[in-house]
Design a protein around this motif. Structure first.
Motif, mmCIF file in Angstrom:
data_model
loop_
_atom_site.group_PDB
_atom_site.id
_atom_site.type_symbol
_atom_site.label_atom_id
_atom_site.label_comp_id
_atom_site.label_asym_id
_atom_site.label_seq_id
_atom_site.Cartn_x
_atom_site.Cartn_y
_atom_site.Cartn_z
ATOM 1 N N LEU A 25 0.831 -1.200 0.000
ATOM 2 C CA LEU A 25 0.000 0.000 0.000
ATOM 3 C C LEU A 25 0.871 1.257 0.000
ATOM 4 O O LEU A 25 0.599 2.210 -0.735
ATOM 5 N N LEU A 26 1.922 1.269 0.812
ATOM 6 C CA LEU A 26 2.817 2.423 0.860
ATOM 7 C C LEU A 26 3.479 2.659 -0.495
ATOM 8 O O LEU A 26 3.548 3.785 -0.980
ATOM 9 N N LYS A 27 3.973 1.589 -1.096
ATOM 10 C CA LYS A 27 4.633 1.700 -2.397
ATOM 11 C C LYS A 27 3.642 2.164 -3.462
ATOM 12 O O LYS A 27 3.954 3.040 -4.269
ATOM 13 N N ALA A 28 2.443 1.602 -3.444
ATOM 14 C CA ALA A 28 1.419 1.999 -4.413
ATOM 15 C C ALA A 28 1.025 3.460 -4.228
ATOM 16 O O ALA A 28 0.834 4.193 -5.209
ATOM 17 N N ARG A 29 0.924 3.914 -2.972
ATOM 18 C CA ARG A 29 0.583 5.314 -2.700
ATOM 19 C C ARG A 29 1.650 6.231 -3.281
ATOM 20 O O ARG A 29 1.339 7.238 -3.919
ATOM 21 N N ALA A 30 2.912 5.891 -3.081
ATOM 22 C CA ALA A 30 4.012 6.708 -3.605
ATOM 23 C C ALA A 30 3.999 6.721 -5.133
ATOM 24 O O ALA A 30 4.123 7.783 -5.748
ATOM 25 N N GLN A 31 3.854 5.559 -5.737
ATOM 26 C CA GLN A 31 3.875 5.481 -7.194
ATOM 27 C C GLN A 31 2.682 6.206 -7.812
ATOM 28 O O GLN A 31 2.816 6.846 -8.855
ATOM 29 N N THR A 32 1.529 6.132 -7.154
ATOM 30 C CA THR A 32 0.349 6.847 -7.637
ATOM 31 C C THR A 32 0.570 8.350 -7.563
ATOM 32 O O THR A 32 0.263 9.090 -8.503
ATOM 33 N N TRP A 33 1.139 8.810 -6.448
ATOM 34 C CA TRP A 33 1.410 10.243 -6.298
ATOM 35 C C TRP A 33 2.419 10.707 -7.346
ATOM 36 O O TRP A 33 2.229 11.756 -7.977
ATOM 37 N N LEU A 34 3.485 9.933 -7.529
ATOM 38 C CA LEU A 34 4.506 10.299 -8.513
ATOM 39 C C LEU A 34 3.928 10.342 -9.924
ATOM 40 O O LEU A 34 4.228 11.254 -10.693
ATOM 41 N N ALA A 68 0.754 10.886 -10.734
ATOM 42 C CA ALA A 68 -0.180 12.006 -10.813
ATOM 43 C C ALA A 68 0.546 13.342 -10.914
ATOM 44 O O ALA A 68 0.026 14.296 -11.494
ATOM 45 N N ASN A 69 1.744 13.426 -10.369
ATOM 46 C CA ASN A 69 2.503 14.673 -10.346
ATOM 47 C C ASN A 69 3.680 14.680 -11.309
ATOM 48 O O ASN A 69 4.486 15.618 -11.292
ATOM 49 N N ASN A 70 3.785 13.660 -12.141
ATOM 50 C CA ASN A 70 4.926 13.502 -13.036
ATOM 51 C C ASN A 70 5.127 14.712 -13.955
ATOM 52 O O ASN A 70 6.240 15.237 -14.065
ATOM 53 N N ASN A 71 4.056 15.157 -14.599
ATOM 54 C CA ASN A 71 4.200 16.287 -15.531
ATOM 55 C C ASN A 71 4.648 17.546 -14.821
ATOM 56 O O ASN A 71 5.513 18.273 -15.319
ATOM 57 N N ARG A 72 4.077 17.828 -13.676
ATOM 58 C CA ARG A 72 4.450 19.039 -12.923
ATOM 59 C C ARG A 72 5.900 18.948 -12.445
ATOM 60 O O ARG A 72 6.640 19.926 -12.507
ATOM 61 N N LEU A 73 6.305 17.755 -11.971
ATOM 62 C CA LEU A 73 7.696 17.572 -11.551
ATOM 63 C C LEU A 73 8.644 17.816 -12.723
ATOM 64 O O LEU A 73 9.673 18.472 -12.575
ATOM 65 N N LYS A 74 8.290 17.296 -13.892
ATOM 66 C CA LYS A 74 9.134 17.488 -15.066
ATOM 67 C C LYS A 74 9.216 18.959 -15.450
ATOM 68 O O LYS A 74 10.273 19.435 -15.868
ATOM 69 N N GLU A 75 8.094 19.698 -15.323
ATOM 70 C CA GLU A 75 8.109 21.131 -15.629
ATOM 71 C C GLU A 75 9.066 21.887 -14.716
ATOM 72 O O GLU A 75 9.687 22.865 -15.128
ATOM 73 N N VAL A 95 5.916 19.711 -3.626
ATOM 74 C CA VAL A 95 5.863 18.554 -2.749
ATOM 75 C C VAL A 95 5.703 18.917 -1.282
ATOM 76 O O VAL A 95 4.964 18.271 -0.559
ATOM 77 N N GLY A 96 6.401 19.930 -0.829
ATOM 78 C CA GLY A 96 6.429 20.229 0.599
ATOM 79 C C GLY A 96 7.535 19.440 1.265
ATOM 80 O O GLY A 96 8.067 18.487 0.704
ATOM 81 N N LYS A 97 7.892 19.848 2.452
ATOM 82 C CA LYS A 97 8.970 19.175 3.170
ATOM 83 C C LYS A 97 8.369 18.334 4.272
ATOM 84 O O LYS A 97 7.351 18.697 4.819
ATOM 85 N N PRO A 98 8.941 17.194 4.634
ATOM 86 C CA PRO A 98 10.206 16.618 4.192
ATOM 87 C C PRO A 98 10.107 15.740 2.956
ATOM 88 O O PRO A 98 11.099 15.253 2.471
ATOM 89 N N ALA A 99 8.901 15.527 2.443
ATOM 90 C CA ALA A 99 8.741 14.630 1.299
ATOM 91 C C ALA A 99 9.546 15.066 0.084
ATOM 92 O O ALA A 99 9.922 14.226 -0.731
#
Length: 99
Positions: free
Chosen positions: A31-40, A42-49, A76-80
């Motif tokens: 569940l933790l891994k899936a939550r992280a991968q889902t967030w990444l 969902a935010n992939n395009n913004r991170l790339k920008e 993202v915010g800290k500490p993430a």
């Protein structure tokens, strides 16, 4: 242990825990891994920008995790942000920014 020294799976687990509402890491690892991968995902395009236009400023080393984290902290915010930066560095900036 420094985030840059963790494996990619460990970083996904850490990010999944950081994204948890309760903040505890005692949840199911899948569940933790899936939550992280889902967030990444969902935010992939913004991170790339944010990251890719400045990728030449960041070398693919642990030293640059903090510089990269600073650049993405707005999203993202800290500490993430440090965990996300370590995931991007571990994945490789070239790979992350590839079209």
């Amino acid at each position: 242990m420094d985030a840059a020294e963790l494996t990619l799976d460990d970083l996904y687990l850490q990010l999944g825990s950081e994204l948890s509402i309760d903040g505890f890491g005692g949840e199911d690892r899948r569940l933790l891994k899936a939550r992280a991968q889902t967030w990444l995902s969902a935010n992939n395009n913004r991170l790339k920008e944010i990251v890719c236009p400045r990728s030449k400023e960041f070398a693919e080393t642990a030293v640059d995790v903090s510089a990269l984290a600073d650049a993405i902290s707005v999203l993202v915010g800290k500490p993430a942000c440090f965990t996300v930066a370590a995931i991007i560095v571990k994945f490789g900036l070239k790979n992350f920014c590839a079209p």
